[in-house]
Design a protein around this motif. Structure first.
Motif, PDB file in Angstrom:
ATOM      1  N   GLU A  71       0.825  -1.211   0.000  1.00  0.00           N
ATOM      2  CA  GLU A  71       0.000   0.000   0.000  1.00  0.00           C
ATOM      3  C   GLU A  71       0.861   1.263   0.000  1.00  0.00           C
ATOM      4  N   GLU A  72       1.903   1.257   0.832  1.00  0.00           N
ATOM      5  CA  GLU A  72       2.735   2.452   1.002  1.00  0.00           C
ATOM      6  C   GLU A  72       4.173   2.036   1.298  1.00  0.00           C
ATOM      7  N   VAL A  73       5.111   2.620   0.589  1.00  0.00           N
ATOM      8  CA  VAL A  73       6.529   2.411   0.867  1.00  0.00           C
ATOM      9  C   VAL A  73       6.981   3.539   1.794  1.00  0.00           C
ATOM     10  N   VAL A  74       7.519   3.172   2.941  1.00  0.00           N
ATOM     11  CA  VAL A  74       7.954   4.156   3.933  1.00  0.00           C
ATOM     12  C   VAL A  74       9.449   4.439   3.806  1.00  0.00           C
ATOM     13  N   ALA A  75      10.236   3.386   3.590  1.00  0.00           N
ATOM     14  CA  ALA A  75      11.689   3.546   3.459  1.00  0.00           C
ATOM     15  C   ALA A  75      12.252   2.359   2.686  1.00  0.00           C
ATOM     16  N   ILE A  93      13.203  -2.933   2.777  1.00  0.00           N
ATOM     17  CA  ILE A  93      12.010  -2.093   2.679  1.00  0.00           C
ATOM     18  C   ILE A  93      11.215  -2.124   3.974  1.00  0.00           C
ATOM     19  N   ILE A  94      10.742  -0.960   4.348  1.00  0.00           N
ATOM     20  CA  ILE A  94       9.722  -0.816   5.382  1.00  0.00           C
ATOM     21  C   ILE A  94       8.511  -0.270   4.658  1.00  0.00           C
ATOM     22  N   CYS A  95       7.382  -0.926   4.838  1.00  0.00           N
ATOM     23  CA  CYS A  95       6.194  -0.551   4.071  1.00  0.00           C
ATOM     24  C   CYS A  95       4.929  -0.893   4.850  1.00  0.00           C
ATOM     25  N   ARG A  96       3.820  -0.510   4.270  1.00  0.00           N
ATOM     26  CA  ARG A  96       2.514  -0.905   4.785  1.00  0.00           C
ATOM     27  C   ARG A  96       1.870  -1.749   3.690  1.00  0.00           C
ATOM     28  N   MET A  97       1.547  -2.991   4.037  1.00  0.00           N
ATOM     29  CA  MET A  97       0.917  -3.892   3.080  1.00  0.00           C
ATOM     30  C   MET A  97      -0.572  -3.547   2.965  1.00  0.00           C
ATOM     31  N   LYS A  98      -1.155  -3.812   1.831  1.00  0.00           N
ATOM     32  CA  LYS A  98      -2.592  -3.592   1.651  1.00  0.00           C
ATOM     33  C   LYS A  98      -3.362  -4.383   2.699  1.00  0.00           C
ATOM     34  N   GLY A  99      -4.298  -3.715   3.339  1.00  0.00           N
ATOM     35  CA  GLY A  99      -5.106  -4.355   4.362  1.00  0.00           C
ATOM     36  C   GLY A  99      -4.522  -4.305   5.762  1.00  0.00           C
ATOM     37  N   ASP A 100      -3.269  -3.860   5.894  1.00  0.00           N
ATOM     38  CA  ASP A 100      -2.631  -3.743   7.207  1.00  0.00           C
ATOM     39  C   ASP A 100      -2.638  -2.286   7.651  1.00  0.00           C
ATOM     40  N   SER A 101      -2.791  -2.071   8.950  1.00  0.00           N
ATOM     41  CA  SER A 101      -2.663  -0.709   9.468  1.00  0.00           C
ATOM     42  C   SER A 101      -1.235  -0.465   9.974  1.00  0.00           C
ATOM     43  N   ALA A 102      -0.527  -1.545  10.308  1.00  0.00           N
ATOM     44  CA  ALA A 102       0.822  -1.429  10.859  1.00  0.00           C
ATOM     45  C   ALA A 102       1.883  -1.551   9.757  1.00  0.00           C
ATOM     46  N   LEU A 103       3.094  -1.176  10.118  1.00  0.00           N
ATOM     47  CA  LEU A 103       4.217  -1.284   9.189  1.00  0.00           C
ATOM     48  C   LEU A 103       4.784  -2.692   9.168  1.00  0.00           C
ATOM     49  N   SER A 104       5.394  -3.025   8.034  1.00  0.00           N
ATOM     50  CA  SER A 104       6.084  -4.295   7.841  1.00  0.00           C
ATOM     51  C   SER A 104       7.508  -4.014   7.389  1.00  0.00           C
ATOM     52  N   LEU A 105       8.384  -4.972   7.655  1.00  0.00           N
ATOM     53  CA  LEU A 105       9.770  -4.901   7.210  1.00  0.00           C
ATOM     54  C   LEU A 105      10.055  -6.183   6.439  1.00  0.00           C
ATOM     55  N   ALA A 123      15.067 -10.482  12.484  1.00  0.00           N
ATOM     56  CA  ALA A 123      14.833 -10.039  13.864  1.00  0.00           C
ATOM     57  C   ALA A 123      15.755  -8.874  14.216  1.00  0.00           C
ATOM     58  N   ALA A 124      17.017  -8.952  13.786  1.00  0.00           N
ATOM     59  CA  ALA A 124      17.958  -7.855  14.041  1.00  0.00           C
ATOM     60  C   ALA A 124      17.511  -6.588  13.311  1.00  0.00           C
ATOM     61  N   TYR A 125      17.051  -6.738  12.070  1.00  0.00           N
ATOM     62  CA  TYR A 125      16.555  -5.578  11.324  1.00  0.00           C
ATOM     63  C   TYR A 125      15.330  -4.967  12.007  1.00  0.00           C
ATOM     64  N   THR A 126      14.454  -5.813  12.520  1.00  0.00           N
ATOM     65  CA  THR A 126      13.267  -5.323  13.210  1.00  0.00           C
ATOM     66  C   THR A 126      13.672  -4.546  14.457  1.00  0.00           C
ATOM     67  N   HIS A 127      14.642  -5.063  15.195  1.00  0.00           N
ATOM     68  CA  HIS A 127      15.176  -4.343  16.361  1.00  0.00           C
ATOM     69  C   HIS A 127      15.682  -2.962  15.944  1.00  0.00           C
ATOM     70  N   LEU A 128      16.459  -2.921  14.873  1.00  0.00           N
ATOM     71  CA  LEU A 128      17.001  -1.643  14.399  1.00  0.00           C
ATOM     72  C   LEU A 128      15.883  -0.695  13.964  1.00  0.00           C
ATOM     73  N   ALA A 129      14.883  -1.217  13.294  1.00  0.00           N
ATOM     74  CA  ALA A 129      13.756  -0.377  12.855  1.00  0.00           C
ATOM     75  C   ALA A 129      13.058   0.245  14.065  1.00  0.00           C
ATOM     76  N   HIS A 130      12.806  -0.548  15.085  1.00  0.00           N
ATOM     77  CA  HIS A 130      12.175  -0.022  16.306  1.00  0.00           C
ATOM     78  C   HIS A 130      13.063   1.032  16.947  1.00  0.00           C
ATOM     79  N   LEU A 131      14.355   0.768  16.970  1.00  0.00           N
ATOM     80  CA  LEU A 131      15.321   1.699  17.546  1.00  0.00           C
ATOM     81  C   LEU A 131      15.260   3.061  16.843  1.00  0.00           C
TER      82      LEU A 131
END
Length: 185
Positions: A71-75, A93-105, A123-131
């Protein structure tokens, strides 16, 4: 300089042995991965991509199947560093998939087989994204297919905590036994 996520995990994925045994194959795979990532990044940014060589076209077409569900590319190709734990990573990529309200990596891959290091990597990338302030809730690998068919998606969302623990263990082993000499751990 801190190691990258992939550098930390490299000793555990068998790539070094493959490099020794099949250097030309691994070099071609690295060139392919770099080229395909570039085309995918351009497409994710909304750029018109032309001139994809025939040897990479299937992977790119496979990516375009997946991108249609975004749906949306964030980074894209975002590099983040954790100075407290001492590592960095570059997620595709960090994005929002169609039908999701939250971000995905998501991270793109071109190999035919799943690697045991992919879970800890994402999992390490997800940690960094949250950081860095990206509240990612879903994460996984998008395995692009040479044939151009829709990719195979491996989602690690439900196992991120376990994979994060594995990554931190790998980072500790890397720092204790593998890190370049002179680097303080």
């Amino acid at each position: 300089m801190f190691p990258s996520v992939t550098t930390v995990l490299a000793p555990f994925g068998g790539i070094e042995e493959l490099k020794r045994r099949f250097p030309a194959v691994i070099e071609r795979a690295a060139v392919r991965g770099t080229a395909v990532h570039g085309y995918c990044e351009d497409a994710a940014k909304g750029l018109f991509v032309m001139g994809v060589p025939a040897e990479y076209r299937g992977y790119f077409d496979s990516f375009m199947h997946w991108l249609a569900d975004v749906e949306e590319v964030v980074a894209t190709e975002l590099r983040i560093m954790d100075t407290a734990l001492g590592f960095h990573g570059q997620m595709d990529i960090i994005c929002r998939m169609k039908g999701d309200s939250a971000l995905s990596l998501w991270d793109y891959k071109t190999p035919d087989h799943v690697s045991p290091t992919w879970g800890p990597q994402i999992a390490a990338y997800t940690h960094l994204a949250h950081l860095d302030g990206y509240p990612v809730e879903r994460a996984g690998m998008v395995r692009l297919r040479k044939t151009g068919r829709p990719p195979l998606v491996t989602e690690y969302t439900k196992s991120l905590r376990r994979h994060w623990n594995v990554y931190v263990s790998a980072l500790n082993v890397y720092n204790a036994f593998i890190a370049p000499k002179g680097r303080k751990i």
